[in-house]
Design a protein around this motif. Structure first.
Motif, PDB file in Angstrom:
ATOM      1  N   GLU A   1       0.831  -1.199   0.000  1.00 17.68           N
ATOM      2  CA  GLU A   1       0.000   0.000   0.000  1.00 17.68           C
ATOM      3  C   GLU A   1       0.867   1.250   0.000  1.00 17.68           C
ATOM      4  O   GLU A   1       2.059   1.206   0.304  1.00 17.68           O
ATOM      5  CB  GLU A   1      -0.925  -0.003   1.224  1.00 17.68           C
ATOM      6  N   ILE A   2       0.228   2.375  -0.337  1.00 18.80           N
ATOM      7  CA  ILE A   2       0.876   3.674  -0.265  1.00 18.80           C
ATOM      8  C   ILE A   2      -0.086   4.616   0.434  1.00 18.80           C
ATOM      9  O   ILE A   2      -1.303   4.586   0.190  1.00 18.80           O
ATOM     10  CB  ILE A   2       1.255   4.191  -1.673  1.00 18.80           C
ATOM     11  N   ASP A   3       0.427   5.416   1.349  1.00 16.51           N
ATOM     12  CA  ASP A   3      -0.425   6.304   2.150  1.00 16.51           C
ATOM     13  C   ASP A   3      -0.883   7.514   1.346  1.00 16.51           C
ATOM     14  O   ASP A   3      -0.145   8.058   0.518  1.00 16.51           O
ATOM     15  CB  ASP A   3       0.326   6.775   3.396  1.00 16.51           C
ATOM     16  N   THR A   4      -2.128   7.933   1.599  1.00 18.71           N
ATOM     17  CA  THR A   4      -2.676   9.161   1.029  1.00 18.71           C
ATOM     18  C   THR A   4      -3.358   9.937   2.145  1.00 18.71           C
ATOM     19  O   THR A   4      -3.465   9.469   3.278  1.00 18.71           O
ATOM     20  CB  THR A   4      -3.711   8.859  -0.079  1.00 18.71           C
ATOM     21  N   GLU A   5      -3.856  11.125   1.815  1.00 22.52           N
ATOM     22  CA  GLU A   5      -4.567  11.932   2.808  1.00 22.52           C
ATOM     23  C   GLU A   5      -5.862  11.260   3.255  1.00 22.52           C
ATOM     24  O   GLU A   5      -6.405  11.591   4.311  1.00 22.52           O
ATOM     25  CB  GLU A   5      -4.889  13.315   2.230  1.00 22.52           C
ATOM     26  N   TYR A   6      -6.360  10.319   2.467  1.00 22.29           N
ATOM     27  CA  TYR A   6      -7.637   9.673   2.764  1.00 22.29           C
ATOM     28  C   TYR A   6      -7.460   8.191   3.099  1.00 22.29           C
ATOM     29  O   TYR A   6      -8.370   7.400   2.930  1.00 22.29           O
ATOM     30  CB  TYR A   6      -8.598   9.856   1.589  1.00 22.29           C
ATOM     31  N   GLY A   7      -6.285   7.852   3.587  1.00 27.89           N
ATOM     32  CA  GLY A   7      -6.022   6.473   3.965  1.00 27.89           C
ATOM     33  C   GLY A   7      -5.147   5.764   2.947  1.00 27.89           C
ATOM     34  O   GLY A   7      -4.805   6.324   1.893  1.00 27.89           O
ATOM     35  N   PRO A   8      -4.782   4.528   3.222  1.00 31.07           N
ATOM     36  CA  PRO A   8      -3.894   3.793   2.313  1.00 31.07           C
ATOM     37  C   PRO A   8      -4.584   3.360   1.025  1.00 31.07           C
ATOM     38  O   PRO A   8      -5.771   3.051   1.021  1.00 31.07           O
ATOM     39  CB  PRO A   8      -3.479   2.578   3.151  1.00 31.07           C
TER      40      PRO A   8
ATOM     41  N   LEU B   1       6.723  19.499  -8.755  1.00 31.01           N
ATOM     42  CA  LEU B   1       5.527  18.668  -8.759  1.00 31.01           C
ATOM     43  C   LEU B   1       4.452  19.210  -7.818  1.00 31.01           C
ATOM     44  O   LEU B   1       3.853  18.486  -7.042  1.00 31.01           O
ATOM     45  CB  LEU B   1       5.898  17.232  -8.366  1.00 31.01           C
ATOM     46  N   ALA B   2       4.187  20.491  -7.921  1.00 35.57           N
ATOM     47  CA  ALA B   2       3.228  21.126  -7.015  1.00 35.57           C
ATOM     48  C   ALA B   2       1.786  20.934  -7.472  1.00 35.57           C
ATOM     49  O   ALA B   2       0.856  21.010  -6.667  1.00 35.57           O
ATOM     50  CB  ALA B   2       3.537  22.614  -6.888  1.00 35.57           C
ATOM     51  N   SER B   3       1.563  20.698  -8.748  1.00 34.41           N
ATOM     52  CA  SER B   3       0.200  20.554  -9.264  1.00 34.41           C
ATOM     53  C   SER B   3       0.131  19.366 -10.212  1.00 34.41           C
ATOM     54  O   SER B   3       1.154  18.864 -10.701  1.00 34.41           O
ATOM     55  CB  SER B   3      -0.226  21.820 -10.013  1.00 34.41           C
ATOM     56  N   ARG B   4      -1.096  18.910 -10.484  1.00 36.77           N
ATOM     57  CA  ARG B   4      -1.287  17.777 -11.379  1.00 36.77           C
ATOM     58  C   ARG B   4      -0.747  18.084 -12.777  1.00 36.77           C
ATOM     59  O   ARG B   4      -0.170  17.211 -13.437  1.00 36.77           O
ATOM     60  CB  ARG B   4      -2.766  17.410 -11.440  1.00 36.77           C
ATOM     61  N   GLU B   5      -0.933  19.321 -13.226  1.00 38.77           N
ATOM     62  CA  GLU B   5      -0.469  19.695 -14.554  1.00 38.77           C
ATOM     63  C   GLU B   5       1.055  19.626 -14.642  1.00 38.77           C
ATOM     64  O   GLU B   5       1.617  19.114 -15.628  1.00 38.77           O
ATOM     65  CB  GLU B   5      -0.943  21.111 -14.890  1.00 38.77           C
ATOM     66  N   GLU B   6       1.745  20.100 -13.596  1.00 30.46           N
ATOM     67  CA  GLU B   6       3.205  20.053 -13.592  1.00 30.46           C
ATOM     68  C   GLU B   6       3.716  18.619 -13.446  1.00 30.46           C
ATOM     69  O   GLU B   6       4.745  18.252 -14.009  1.00 30.46           O
ATOM     70  CB  GLU B   6       3.757  20.935 -12.459  1.00 30.46           C
TER      71      GLU B   6
ATOM     72  N   VAL C   1      12.829   8.364  -7.149  1.00 30.79           N
ATOM     73  CA  VAL C   1      11.634   7.540  -6.950  1.00 30.79           C
ATOM     74  C   VAL C   1      10.823   8.080  -5.780  1.00 30.79           C
ATOM     75  O   VAL C   1       9.586   8.132  -5.828  1.00 30.79           O
ATOM     76  CB  VAL C   1      12.000   6.058  -6.724  1.00 30.79           C
ATOM     77  N   GLU C   2      11.499   8.513  -4.727  1.00 29.50           N
ATOM     78  CA  GLU C   2      10.804   9.101  -3.582  1.00 29.50           C
ATOM     79  C   GLU C   2      10.026  10.346  -3.998  1.00 29.50           C
ATOM     80  O   GLU C   2       8.888  10.564  -3.559  1.00 29.50           O
ATOM     81  CB  GLU C   2      11.801   9.454  -2.478  1.00 29.50           C
ATOM     82  N   ILE C   3      10.622  11.165  -4.859  1.00 32.35           N
ATOM     83  CA  ILE C   3       9.937  12.363  -5.351  1.00 32.35           C
ATOM     84  C   ILE C   3       8.703  11.964  -6.165  1.00 32.35           C
ATOM     85  O   ILE C   3       7.622  12.550  -6.015  1.00 32.35           O
ATOM     86  CB  ILE C   3      10.898  13.221  -6.197  1.00 32.35           C
ATOM     87  N   CYS C   4       8.858  10.949  -7.011  1.00 36.60           N
ATOM     88  CA  CYS C   4       7.714  10.473  -7.798  1.00 36.60           C
ATOM     89  C   CYS C   4       6.620   9.912  -6.903  1.00 36.60           C
ATOM     90  O   CYS C   4       5.421  10.123  -7.159  1.00 36.60           O
ATOM     91  CB  CYS C   4       8.174   9.399  -8.783  1.00 36.60           C
ATOM     92  N   LEU C   5       7.007   9.216  -5.843  1.00 41.32           N
ATOM     93  CA  LEU C   5       6.010   8.653  -4.922  1.00 41.32           C
ATOM     94  C   LEU C   5       5.235   9.748  -4.206  1.00 41.32           C
ATOM     95  O   LEU C   5       4.035   9.600  -3.940  1.00 41.32           O
ATOM     96  CB  LEU C   5       6.695   7.734  -3.911  1.00 41.32           C
ATOM     97  N   SER C   6       5.904  10.855  -3.894  1.00 40.28           N
ATOM     98  CA  SER C   6       5.181  11.974  -3.267  1.00 40.28           C
ATOM     99  C   SER C   6       4.147  12.544  -4.236  1.00 40.28           C
ATOM    100  O   SER C   6       3.052  12.948  -3.831  1.00 40.28           O
ATOM    101  CB  SER C   6       6.170  13.064  -2.829  1.00 40.28           C
ATOM    102  N   ALA C   7       4.488  12.533  -5.544  1.00 43.16           N
ATOM    103  CA  ALA C   7       3.524  12.984  -6.553  1.00 43.16           C
ATOM    104  C   ALA C   7       2.380  11.986  -6.695  1.00 43.16           C
ATOM    105  O   ALA C   7       1.217  12.378  -6.877  1.00 43.16           O
ATOM    106  CB  ALA C   7       4.232  13.182  -7.892  1.00 43.16           C
TER     107      ALA C   7
ATOM    108  N   LEU D   1      -3.335  10.482  -5.943  1.00 45.12           N
ATOM    109  CA  LEU D   1      -4.291   9.566  -5.321  1.00 45.12           C
ATOM    110  C   LEU D   1      -5.200  10.307  -4.338  1.00 45.12           C
ATOM    111  O   LEU D   1      -6.394  10.003  -4.234  1.00 45.12           O
ATOM    112  CB  LEU D   1      -3.552   8.436  -4.605  1.00 45.12           C
ATOM    113  N   SER D   2      -4.637  11.271  -3.633  1.00 43.07           N
ATOM    114  CA  SER D   2      -5.449  12.059  -2.701  1.00 43.07           C
ATOM    115  C   SER D   2      -6.503  12.860  -3.445  1.00 43.07           C
ATOM    116  O   SER D   2      -7.642  13.002  -2.983  1.00 43.07           O
ATOM    117  CB  SER D   2      -4.553  12.985  -1.871  1.00 43.07           C
ATOM    118  N   GLU D   3      -6.143  13.364  -4.635  1.00 43.96           N
ATOM    119  CA  GLU D   3      -7.132  14.074  -5.453  1.00 43.96           C
ATOM    120  C   GLU D   3      -8.234  13.129  -5.917  1.00 43.96           C
ATOM    121  O   GLU D   3      -9.417  13.472  -5.906  1.00 43.96           O
ATOM    122  CB  GLU D   3      -6.451  14.712  -6.668  1.00 43.96           C
TER     123      GLU D   3
END
Length: 268
Positions: free
Chosen positions: A118-125, A168-173, A226-232, A237-239
């Motif tokens: 799993e990967i964590d998001t603002e709304y759970g894994p 990677l601040a926005s979905r478009e970027e 990869v860590e940077i990509c995972l944060s994106a 996923l939170s969106e």
């Protein structure tokens, strides 16, 4: 986003039509099946491309052509000759490799039961799954590496070289900078399964159209990127999981709508 919603959330399917033309997906499936069966000879072993391997691959190709395209047509004949040419180029390239390759896994599916990844998001894994075309152990000049390889018969995009968390601040970027999360997530899945550091696993796209291999991050720090990509991924996923956000149509590229199976739902 709208296409994602129609396909994965509403689980709508495009209407299937019978056609005599060869679809790119069918050719891709043939080549994936062909290379899976070919490399199964070397599963757990070092790959040796000799005359016997050449003979076996082309015998296997004839069998796959009859399986995937049973009708004897002129188009089928031309496709067969094109695949022959690509396979000869492929084998010549593989023969020239300097590193020794041991095949570890073929079409490995994740998660491997009973473990969940799993990967964590603002709304759970969020639970992740995927299928890896091939995983190699490669040795060159005494250096051993694990490489996840994904075959491509069409186009693909690699992340930009200057990728940072700030970009990677926005979905478009994210879309502009990353292109695809496929290989970063494959690295994450495999490293979690094998309890490896992200930097211990590399990944590449292998173009069966151009017969070349492109590594995801080249000689850059793969673990950090990869860590940077995972944060994106967590952001996207939170969106997706946020009940207050609406799935909207992406009009940034006409190609999205041209090949979307749900134009009527957007009134296009």
């Amino acid at each position: 986003p709208a296409r994602f919603y129609f396909h994965y959330c509403l689980r709508l399917r495009e209407k299937e039509e019978i056609t005599e033309e060869f679809e790119a997906q069918d050719v891709g499936n043939l080549l994936h099946s062909l290379l899976r069966d070919f490399y199964s000879l070397f599963l757990g072993k070092t790959v040796t491309i000799d005359q016997e391997a050449h003979r076996y691959l082309f015998e296997l190709k004839e069998k796959k052509m009859k399986e995937f395209f049973p009708q004897q047509t002129g188009e089928q004949f031309l496709l067969s000759r094109i695949i022959d040419h690509k396979l000869k180029t492929f084998l010549n390239r593989e023969e020239r490799r300097k590193e020794k390759i041991k095949i570890l896994y073929l079409e490995q599916e994740f998660p491997v039961e009973p473990r969940k990844i799993e990967i964590d998001t603002e709304y759970g894994p969020a639970r992740l799954k995927g299928k890896l075309d091939r995983v190699d152990e490669r040795v060159l000049d005494g250096r051993k590496s694990i490489v996840i390889l994904d075959y491509k018969t069409g186009g693909y995009s690699l992340p930009k070289k200057n990728i940072t968390r700030e970009i990677l601040a926005s979905r478009e970027e994210i879309k502009k900078a990353v292109g695809s999360f496929q290989l970063p997530l494959y690295i994450y899945l495999f490293s979690r399964w094998k309890n490896l550091a992200l930097s211990d696993v590399e990944a590449s796209f292998y173009s069966l159209r151009d017969i070349k291999e492109d590594f995801l991050f080249g000689d850059r720090n793969s673990g950090e990127l990869v860590e940077i990509c995972l944060s994106a991924v967590r952001k996207i996923l939170s969106e997706i999981l946020c009940p207050d956000l609406v799935f909207v149509r992406d009009d940034s590229n006409d190609r999205y709508c041209r090949y979307c199976p749900f134009p009527a739902l957007c009134k296009r």
